[in-house]
Write a protein that holds these residues in place. Structure first.
Motif, PDB file in Angstrom:
ATOM      1  N   GLU A  70       0.825  -1.210   0.000  1.00 15.60           N
ATOM      2  CA  GLU A  70       0.000   0.000   0.000  1.00 15.60           C
ATOM      3  C   GLU A  70       0.861   1.262   0.000  1.00 15.60           C
ATOM      4  O   GLU A  70       0.559   2.236  -0.682  1.00 15.60           O
ATOM      5  N   LYS A  71       1.928   1.242   0.783  1.00 12.41           N
ATOM      6  CA  LYS A  71       2.765   2.431   0.939  1.00 12.41           C
ATOM      7  C   LYS A  71       3.921   2.478  -0.047  1.00 12.41           C
ATOM      8  O   LYS A  71       4.359   3.550  -0.463  1.00 12.41           O
ATOM      9  N   HIS A  72       4.429   1.302  -0.438  1.00 10.79           N
ATOM     10  CA  HIS A  72       5.596   1.240  -1.329  1.00 10.79           C
ATOM     11  C   HIS A  72       5.335   0.233  -2.448  1.00 10.79           C
ATOM     12  O   HIS A  72       5.893  -0.873  -2.451  1.00 10.79           O
ATOM     13  N   PRO A  73       4.481   0.570  -3.389  1.00  9.04           N
ATOM     14  CA  PRO A  73       4.083  -0.396  -4.422  1.00  9.04           C
ATOM     15  C   PRO A  73       5.238  -0.896  -5.290  1.00  9.04           C
ATOM     16  O   PRO A  73       5.138  -1.969  -5.884  1.00  9.04           O
ATOM     17  N   ALA A  74       6.353  -0.153  -5.346  1.00  9.18           N
ATOM     18  CA  ALA A  74       7.476  -0.574  -6.182  1.00  9.18           C
ATOM     19  C   ALA A  74       8.331  -1.648  -5.503  1.00  9.18           C
ATOM     20  O   ALA A  74       9.134  -2.316  -6.170  1.00  9.18           O
ATOM     21  N   ILE A  75       8.171  -1.823  -4.199  1.00 13.17           N
ATOM     22  CA  ILE A  75       8.941  -2.844  -3.479  1.00 13.17           C
ATOM     23  C   ILE A  75       8.234  -4.187  -3.624  1.00 13.17           C
ATOM     24  O   ILE A  75       7.061  -4.320  -3.287  1.00 13.17           O
ATOM     25  N   GLU A  76       8.942  -5.181  -4.125  1.00 16.26           N
ATOM     26  CA  GLU A  76       8.339  -6.493  -4.330  1.00 16.26           C
ATOM     27  C   GLU A  76       8.428  -7.331  -3.051  1.00 16.26           C
ATOM     28  O   GLU A  76       9.346  -7.170  -2.247  1.00 16.26           O
ATOM     29  N   VAL A  77       7.455  -8.219  -2.876  1.00 15.53           N
ATOM     30  CA  VAL A  77       7.435  -9.127  -1.724  1.00 15.53           C
ATOM     31  C   VAL A  77       7.316 -10.554  -2.236  1.00 15.53           C
ATOM     32  O   VAL A  77       6.440 -10.873  -3.041  1.00 15.53           O
ATOM     33  N   LEU A  78       8.224 -11.401  -1.775  1.00 12.45           N
ATOM     34  CA  LEU A  78       8.195 -12.823  -2.106  1.00 12.45           C
ATOM     35  C   LEU A  78       7.948 -13.604  -0.817  1.00 12.45           C
ATOM     36  O   LEU A  78       8.743 -13.518   0.119  1.00 12.45           O
ATOM     37  N   ILE A  79       6.830 -14.322  -0.764  1.00 21.09           N
ATOM     38  CA  ILE A  79       6.498 -15.108   0.423  1.00 21.09           C
ATOM     39  C   ILE A  79       7.369 -16.364   0.460  1.00 21.09           C
ATOM     40  O   ILE A  79       7.473 -17.090  -0.533  1.00 21.09           O
ATOM     41  N   LEU A  80       8.000 -16.596   1.607  1.00 21.74           N
ATOM     42  CA  LEU A  80       8.833 -17.786   1.807  1.00 21.74           C
ATOM     43  C   LEU A  80       8.351 -18.462   3.085  1.00 21.74           C
ATOM     44  O   LEU A  80       8.562 -17.959   4.180  1.00 21.74           O
ATOM     45  N   THR A  81       7.650 -19.590   2.950  1.00 23.48           N
ATOM     46  CA  THR A  81       6.927 -20.145   4.087  1.00 23.48           C
ATOM     47  C   THR A  81       6.814 -21.664   4.002  1.00 23.48           C
ATOM     48  O   THR A  81       7.151 -22.262   2.974  1.00 23.48           O
ATOM     49  N   MET A  82       6.299 -22.259   5.076  1.00 22.66           N
ATOM     50  CA  MET A  82       6.005 -23.688   5.083  1.00 22.66           C
ATOM     51  C   MET A  82       4.540 -23.965   4.757  1.00 22.66           C
ATOM     52  O   MET A  82       4.142 -25.100   4.557  1.00 22.66           O
ATOM     53  N   PHE A  83       3.700 -22.920   4.725  1.00 20.45           N
ATOM     54  CA  PHE A  83       2.263 -23.107   4.523  1.00 20.45           C
ATOM     55  C   PHE A  83       1.952 -23.410   3.064  1.00 20.45           C
ATOM     56  O   PHE A  83       2.256 -22.624   2.179  1.00 20.45           O
ATOM     57  N   ARG A  84       1.303 -24.563   2.832  1.00 19.98           N
ATOM     58  CA  ARG A  84       0.972 -24.989   1.474  1.00 19.98           C
ATOM     59  C   ARG A  84      -0.499 -24.804   1.119  1.00 19.98           C
ATOM     60  O   ARG A  84      -0.897 -25.108  -0.011  1.00 19.98           O
TER      61      ARG A  84
END
Length: 212
Positions: A70-84
């Motif tokens: 919402e605040k920084h749309p140019a910053i990408e986020v990659l989820i790294l998790t155990m939840f399938r």
């Protein structure tokens, strides 16, 4: 690529950090052990990408992702998790994550995923990608021949479909170009007609009908 790692397990965080240090193009500029720390680091460091775990103390990874995008749309986020589970995947995508990678992915897959997400591409672990393809190949409408839904109008069925897919009222309103108040009225009517207490119960009815 400047990266912040948001992960509350020190050993796993250290392993990812050491892996990224073996590359020439990926740099860890900060590490967070909670959603709040991740938000603060993003504000301070303005990284290119955040590697985000879902389950963390305080603000979870999904909510932190939403706030970052919402605040920084140019910053990408990659989820790294155990939840399938599908719900975690689709919720993460809905709030703006660029990809969803499982912690048991091999090192090459993780590095490739980081580079792809950082350059703006969508990326998923092979296991997740296969299940997503299966999900989207299946029908996701409310079965019109099920007597459970016979009292619903066409518009109510349409809104029930969105409820079943996990959309909130604001998302339904935006998709159907109607007001939030109108959606709320429709949802109330749907719950009354189906004789259920909340939207989760309505969602379960749809899922049960699709399985039969």
């Amino acid at each position: 690529m400047r990266i912040v790692i948001a992960e509350d397990h020190p050993l796993f965080r250290s392993g990812v950090r050491n892996l990224l240090r073996t590359t020439d193009d990926l740099e860890v500029v900060g590490e967070a052990a909670s959603g709040e720390e991740a938000l603060a680091l993003v504000e301070q460091l303005q990284p290119d990408l955040v590697l985000m775990d879902i389950r963390m103390p305080g603000i979870n990874g999904i909510e932190a992702t939403r706030l970052i995008k919402e605040k920084h749309p140019a910053i990408e986020v990659l989820i790294l998790t155990m939840f399938r589970d599908d719900q975690s995947v689709f919720t993460a995508m809905r709030v703006g994550a660029k990809g969803y990678i499982l912690k048991d992915s091999d090192e090459d897959e993780l590095l490739q995923s980081i580079r792809m997400a950082g350059s703006g591409g969508a990326v998923f672990s092979s296991d997740i990608a296969g299940r997503m393809m299966q999900y989207f190949s299946q029908p996701h409408t409310v079965p019109s021949d099920d007597p459970t839904f016979s009292e619903l109008t066409k518009r109510e069925l349409e809104i029930l479909e969105r409820i079943a897919e996990g959309d909130n009222n604001a998302e339904i309103a935006k998709r159907l170009h109607i007001s939030n108040k109108t959606v709320a009225n429709y949802v109330s009517n749907i719950l009354n007609k189906l004789q259920v207490s909340d939207r989760n119960a309505a969602k379960r009815l749809v899922q049960k009908s699709r399985e039969e």
